[in-house]
Structure formats: C-alpha cells, structure tokens
Design a protein around this motif. Sequence first.
Motif, PDB file in Angstrom:
ATOM      1  N   UNK A 173      24.114  41.408  26.408  1.00  0.00           N
ATOM      2  CA  UNK A 173      25.139  42.080  27.205  1.00  0.00           C
ATOM      3  C   UNK A 173      26.484  41.480  26.802  1.00  0.00           C
ATOM      4  N   UNK A 174      27.546  42.025  27.372  1.00  0.00           N
ATOM      5  CA  UNK A 174      28.879  41.512  27.061  1.00  0.00           C
ATOM      6  C   UNK A 174      29.652  41.302  28.349  1.00  0.00           C
ATOM      7  N   UNK A 175      29.993  40.058  28.635  1.00  0.00           N
ATOM      8  CA  UNK A 175      30.772  39.716  29.818  1.00  0.00           C
ATOM      9  C   UNK A 175      32.206  39.420  29.380  1.00  0.00           C
ATOM     10  N   UNK A 176      33.181  40.225  29.797  1.00  0.00           N
ATOM     11  CA  UNK A 176      34.568  40.014  29.365  1.00  0.00           C
ATOM     12  C   UNK A 176      35.146  38.672  29.792  1.00  0.00           C
ATOM     13  N   UNK A 177      34.509  38.014  30.753  1.00  0.00           N
ATOM     14  CA  UNK A 177      35.012  36.727  31.208  1.00  0.00           C
ATOM     15  C   UNK A 177      34.908  35.668  30.115  1.00  0.00           C
ATOM     16  N   UNK A 178      33.911  35.792  29.225  1.00  0.00           N
ATOM     17  CA  UNK A 178      33.779  34.840  28.122  1.00  0.00           C
ATOM     18  C   UNK A 178      34.987  34.942  27.202  1.00  0.00           C
ATOM     19  N   UNK A 179      35.339  36.173  26.839  1.00  0.00           N
ATOM     20  CA  UNK A 179      36.501  36.399  25.973  1.00  0.00           C
ATOM     21  C   UNK A 179      37.777  35.940  26.659  1.00  0.00           C
ATOM     22  N   UNK A 180      37.889  36.220  27.970  1.00  0.00           N
ATOM     23  CA  UNK A 180      39.082  35.818  28.714  1.00  0.00           C
ATOM     24  C   UNK A 180      39.228  34.304  28.740  1.00  0.00           C
ATOM     25  N   UNK A 181      38.125  33.594  28.934  1.00  0.00           N
ATOM     26  CA  UNK A 181      38.199  32.126  28.964  1.00  0.00           C
ATOM     27  C   UNK A 181      38.564  31.559  27.597  1.00  0.00           C
ATOM     28  N   UNK A 182      38.066  32.185  26.534  1.00  0.00           N
ATOM     29  CA  UNK A 182      38.311  31.669  25.197  1.00  0.00           C
ATOM     30  C   UNK A 182      39.706  32.006  24.700  1.00  0.00           C
ATOM     31  N   UNK A 183      40.145  33.252  24.926  1.00  0.00           N
ATOM     32  CA  UNK A 183      41.377  33.741  24.309  1.00  0.00           C
ATOM     33  C   UNK A 183      42.524  34.017  25.278  1.00  0.00           C
ATOM     34  N   UNK A 184      42.259  34.026  26.588  1.00  0.00           N
ATOM     35  CA  UNK A 184      43.251  34.509  27.544  1.00  0.00           C
ATOM     36  C   UNK A 184      44.597  33.808  27.490  1.00  0.00           C
ATOM     37  N   UNK A 185      44.606  32.532  27.158  1.00  0.00           N
ATOM     38  CA  UNK A 185      45.842  31.745  27.135  1.00  0.00           C
ATOM     39  C   UNK A 185      46.754  32.102  25.969  1.00  0.00           C
ATOM     40  N   UNK A 186      46.252  32.855  24.985  1.00  0.00           N
ATOM     41  CA  UNK A 186      46.983  33.019  23.735  1.00  0.00           C
ATOM     42  C   UNK A 186      48.173  33.975  23.832  1.00  0.00           C
ATOM     43  N   UNK A 187      48.390  34.569  25.010  1.00  0.00           N
ATOM     44  CA  UNK A 187      49.533  35.461  25.193  1.00  0.00           C
ATOM     45  C   UNK A 187      50.731  34.745  25.812  1.00  0.00           C
ATOM     46  N   UNK A 188      50.613  33.444  26.055  1.00  0.00           N
ATOM     47  CA  UNK A 188      51.629  32.717  26.820  1.00  0.00           C
ATOM     48  C   UNK A 188      53.022  32.828  26.214  1.00  0.00           C
ATOM     49  N   UNK A 189      53.131  32.876  24.881  1.00  0.00           N
ATOM     50  CA  UNK A 189      54.438  32.952  24.243  1.00  0.00           C
ATOM     51  C   UNK A 189      54.784  34.355  23.744  1.00  0.00           C
ATOM     52  N   UNK A 190      54.007  35.340  24.162  1.00  0.00           N
ATOM     53  CA  UNK A 190      54.297  36.737  23.780  1.00  0.00           C
ATOM     54  C   UNK A 190      55.216  37.343  24.845  1.00  0.00           C
ATOM     55  N   UNK A 191      56.481  37.474  24.495  1.00  0.00           N
ATOM     56  CA  UNK A 191      57.442  37.942  25.493  1.00  0.00           C
ATOM     57  C   UNK A 191      57.155  39.369  25.953  1.00  0.00           C
ATOM     58  N   UNK A 192      56.437  40.162  25.138  1.00  0.00           N
ATOM     59  CA  UNK A 192      56.110  41.536  25.517  1.00  0.00           C
ATOM     60  C   UNK A 192      54.872  41.612  26.392  1.00  0.00           C
TER      61      UNK A 192
END
Length: 309
Positions: A163-182
């Motif tokens: 199965x695919x739980x989006x929470x795994x992706x969110x925990x791994x990658x979610x922080x990577x938008x911190x410096x994206x002003x858009x």
Amino acid sequence: MLHEVKFDSYNGRDKVTGWIYVPACPPEGIVQLVHGFGEHSRRYLHMIVAFMDAGFIVAADDHVGHGATAIDNDSWGDWGDGGPHTMMEDEKTFHDLVCEKYPDLPYFMFGHSMGSMIARDFSAKYGSLLAGVVYCGTTGSFATTQEARKLADDLCQSGHAHDSDPEVTAKLFGWMFARCEEGATRGNEWICHDPWVQKDHAEDPFDAFTHPTDNISMRDFIDMMLCIEGKEWAERVPNELPILLMSGDQDPVGNYGEGVYQCANWLIDTGHENVTTHLWSGFRHEIHNYDEIKFEVEQTIIDWLEEQL
C-alpha cells in the motif's frame, strides 16, 4: 544510433527498459546516466545530446517502478521485493550489457538525486569498473531518514507493504519546501525555481513522481540512503576513483550545500585524492534543467570527463 534494450531486474519480477545512444563518430567513452526518484531517463535528453556531441556513448534506463519500465510491468511506484540494492544491481546488469556491445572504452557514471545515491552504492561495490563518477544533486546525512523509516517499516510489518501511505513521503520530504518562497502548490517546487520546469515535471505522463510509491519501496529507498552515509561507505569506494560532486547551493536534498561538502569530506578523509566539488549559487536541485545554466553545467561535466581521459 539508438538501441532499445530490456533485461531482467534484480527484483526477480520485472523487465527493465533502457536505451544506448551512440554518436555518429568514434566514441571517446561511455557515460551511464542514472535518473532520480519519480522521474525517467528521457528527462535528460538535453544532457544526453550534449554528451553525444562530445563523443560519448550514453546508456540510460528507467528504474523499476518508473517510466517505461513501470508501464511495461504495470508497476508504478512498486520496486518489487528485492531490497535496497535493487536499482544498483540493475545498473550493474545494464553496465555489463553495454560493455558487451561496446567493449574496451573508458566507462563513466552520472547519477542525479536518487541516481547519485545509486551511483554511490555502485561505487562502493563496483567502483573499480569506472573511470570516473559524477554525483549530482547528492546528499550527506538526510535529517528525516530514521523517523520516516520507522513509519515505513511499521506499515510493512502490519501488512501494508504494497500500500502507499502519504505520511511516509511527508515525513521524509515535507521539510524541503521551507525555502521555496512560492510554497508547495505543485509539490515539486524544490526541484527548480522555473515554473515551466515544475509544470513539465508535474504533467509528464512518464513521470512516476505523480504516482504513489509503495511503503516497502519507500523503506528500500531510505535504506539505500542510509547505506551510502559516512566514512564507512567512503572507505568502500576505491581511492583512485575520480569523483565530481555538483549541485545548487539552494538544493534541500544536499542540505543547501552542506550535505554535498559532507559527502566530499567523507571521501577526502578516507584517502580519496581526486574529489572535485562544484556548487552553483542560488539554484535548487535540478541544475541541469535551469535554462540559464544548463549549458554551463553540461560543459562542466564534459570538461571533467575529458580530463579523466
């Protein structure tokens, strides 16, 4: 000349699709191009053509769960049950196939993002087969791997491996938008400032980034990241292997430059003498897709390849 090839995956289930691009001139060497997470190798056509124009044969495949390989096997986001070295071992099989067709040429590897992780895993086991390797958009120690891995493992152990739980992706990658002003409207803003690159990436029908990845595949991805960390990894890479590390200094995958230098220092601290690092200031993850610097990025790689020759 273009060869399309298919070969058995290390996962024991899939057939991997790859291509060998051959220039119409005496080849100087071979570059095996290893694409990143959620994309496919034809996103690199601009770079492939540049390498061919410089006299290099280019070999590029689509990983299991990605691109043409996923379509042929009906396996979007499903990498099989072969474990974290599956893609690396597939690249070894592809390497051997290419060398059967074109033997006795200097053999290089270029890997971007997850592809750089695969290339680093390959370097540790098969580095003696390479004349040089390029780690593009690579990482040092990724801050969120342990937490995301525990969640992925818990899901796998509870019967939800495929199965695919989006929470795994969110925990791994979610922080990577911190410096994206858009912000994170499309969910891929961290790759590049250019909205047209973001749009192309998001709407590409061969792009598995828009398809959920299985929990077990996410766990294997995290384990792949963990096995290429630290001096323990660097010590397994042949000291004589020439290595080029490159990225943008606003790339979150490389912790905004810090992780790229961390990787370089692991290598240097374990006796590697031919290590070069090149960061482009103000640019994010896909430095090879920025219109204003892509020619410079490609020429930097080509110049380095020719230096090794």
